[in-house]
Design an enzyme around this catalytic site. Structure first.
Site, PDB file in Angstrom:
ATOM      1  N   CYS A  82      28.378  71.567  30.568  1.00 30.11           N
ATOM      2  CA  CYS A  82      28.420  70.640  31.706  1.00 30.11           C
ATOM      3  C   CYS A  82      29.172  71.349  32.822  1.00 30.11           C
ATOM      4  CB  CYS A  82      29.134  69.353  31.308  1.00 30.11           C
ATOM      5  SG  CYS A  82      29.357  68.190  32.678  1.00 30.11           S
TER       6      CYS A  82
ATOM      7  N   CYS B 134      39.245  64.140  49.384  1.00 25.60           N
ATOM      8  CA  CYS B 134      39.259  63.028  48.411  1.00 25.60           C
ATOM      9  C   CYS B 134      40.702  62.541  48.218  1.00 25.60           C
ATOM     10  CB  CYS B 134      38.654  63.476  47.093  1.00 25.60           C
ATOM     11  SG  CYS B 134      37.040  64.249  47.320  1.00 25.60           S
TER      12      CYS B 134
HETATM   13 FE1  SF4 Z   1      37.268  66.164  46.091  1.00 25.81          FE
HETATM   14 FE2  SF4 Z   1      36.454  67.619  43.958  1.00 25.81          FE
HETATM   15 FE3  SF4 Z   1      37.625  68.810  46.037  1.00 25.81          FE
HETATM   16 FE4  SF4 Z   1      39.070  67.231  44.474  1.00 25.81          FE
HETATM   17  S1  SF4 Z   1      38.101  69.132  43.872  1.00 25.81           S
HETATM   18  S2  SF4 Z   1      39.115  67.298  46.733  1.00 25.81           S
HETATM   19  S3  SF4 Z   1      37.568  65.680  43.914  1.00 25.81           S
HETATM   20  S4  SF4 Z   1      35.682  67.734  46.073  1.00 25.81           S
END
Ligand code: SF4
Ligand code: SAM
Ligand code: DTB
Length: 333
Positions: A147, A76
């Site tokens: 959550c 990401c």
């Molecule tokens: Fe992606 Fe979540 Fe991993 Fe960050 S923690 S790289 S947002 S999957």
């Protein structure tokens, strides 16, 4: 803004008697019309819809804890925790159940009613999921809502979390279908929709939103809201994050987004998903009090409370109490 016309249209996409109707058949053109209309019309509609289902002076307050930080295999482009990004963040193992519950008790004492646990995983593994389930049980025993956000889930994993008492699962679509591939390549948009379906089918409330300020354009912000508002059921909670720029990430050098565009995104989410909680999520640390105020006026009714999000800063509790006091807002019971 690329999709704006010269003079913003005054005739709304919605007749006044359609405002506040829960619909799943929004066209992208309708969402774009809502998003781009003149700001006084947009805010008036958002306030009108907000008041149909909520007390506009109430704000739901959640506290976030990173229970497993860094070392994530996903790529990401915005994230401090990805192994693909050189951010200097130190990876750590999954926290002990007791250490997590100590944090949850502190969050409850500070006034939070929901405790959100985030883990930097592509998806949870067997033993780790058992430990998270024990955390969920502990949080529930404190009388708080729970959550979790743990990455992709199978139907079986979602059912296991439901059995432990999990109230909400956060999994974001992040952006429009078209812009998504510019930000993330290791999991697809449809992977994300599959996880959301498993969460929904397990009977867990869905928390799903995205990020603005990653270099996308207004059309992408519209596309993100359109995707959320045309899911088979609207997410109960819709977090709208302003990108927290992290050095060493591909989006770390993005130009600052006009805060008015952020407010437009919040207002459009409120109008298109009338009964959902809309969370003014990451990014408040760098937002003026006036921008945050506009977000509440635009129908945001949920925040993260406490000085840290997962790895980045959030306003401290005193500052938030003062702001809420100045605005006449109070925590939702
Ligand atoms: Fe992606 Fe979540 Fe991993 Fe960050 S923690 S790289 S947002 S999957
Ligand atoms: N690893 C899990 C996952 O991605 O599904 C859960 C945690 S992840 C950090 C949760 C969400 O936080 C992301 O989907 C993204 O929308 C948001 N987020 C992450 N980094 C951010 C940043 N720098 N600024 C704003 N939002 C961010
Ligand atoms: C969401 O939409 N925002 C929260 C929560 N879901 C898990 C996370 C924000 C993270 C901001 C960047 C960080 O602190 O690392």
């Amino acid at each position: 803004m690329s999709i704006a016309v010269e003079a913003r249209p005054r005739a709304s996409a919605l007749s006044s008697n359609a405002l506040g109707t829960v619909r799943h058949d929004w066209t992208r053109a309708e969402v774009a019309q809502v998003f781009t209309q003149a700001m006084p019309d947009l805010l008036f509609q958002a306030q009108t819809v907000h008041r149909m289902y909520f007390d506009p002076t109430e704000v739901q307050v959640s506290t976030l804890l990173s229970i497993k930080t860094g070392g994530c295999p996903e790529d990401c482009g915005y994230c401090s925790q990805s192994v693909h990004n050189e951010t200097g963040l130190k990876a750590s193992k999954l926290m002990d159940v007791e250490a997590v519950l100590t944090e949850a008790r502190a969050a409850k004492a500070a006034g939070a009613t929901r405790f959100c646990m985030g883990a930097a995983w592509r998806s949870p593994k067997g033993k780790d999921l058992d430990a998270v389930c024990a955390m969920v049980e502990g949080v529930k025993a404190l009388g708080m809502e729970s959550c979790a956000t743990l990455g992709m889930l199978t139907a079986e994993q979602a059912a296991q979390l439901k059995n432990s008492g999990l109230d909400y699962y956060n999994h974001n679509i992040d952006t429009s279908p078209e812009y998504y591939g510019k930000v993330i390549t290791t999991r697809t948009y449809s992977d994300r929709l599959d996880t959301l379906a498993h969460v929904r089918d397990a009977g867990i409330n869905v928390c799903c939103g995205g990020i603005v300020g990653m270099g996308e354009d207004a059309n992408d912000r519209v596309g993100m809201i359109h995707t959320l508002a045309t899911l088979p059921a609207h997410p109960e909670s819709v977090p709208i994050n302003m990108l927290m720029k992290v050095d060493g990430t591909p989006t770390g050098g993005s130009d600052a987004l006009d805060p008015i565009e952020f407010v437009r995104t919040i207002a459009t989410a409120r109008i298109c998903m009338p009964k959902s909680m809309v969370r003014l999520s990451a990014g408040r640390e760098h937002m003026s009090d006036e921008t945050q105020t506009l977000c509440f006026v635009a129908g945001a009714n949920s925040i993260f409370y406490g000085p840290k999000l997962l790895t980045t800063a959030n306003p401290d509790q005193d500052a938030d109490r003062r702001l809420m006091d100045r605005l006449g807002l109070r925590p939702m019971a």
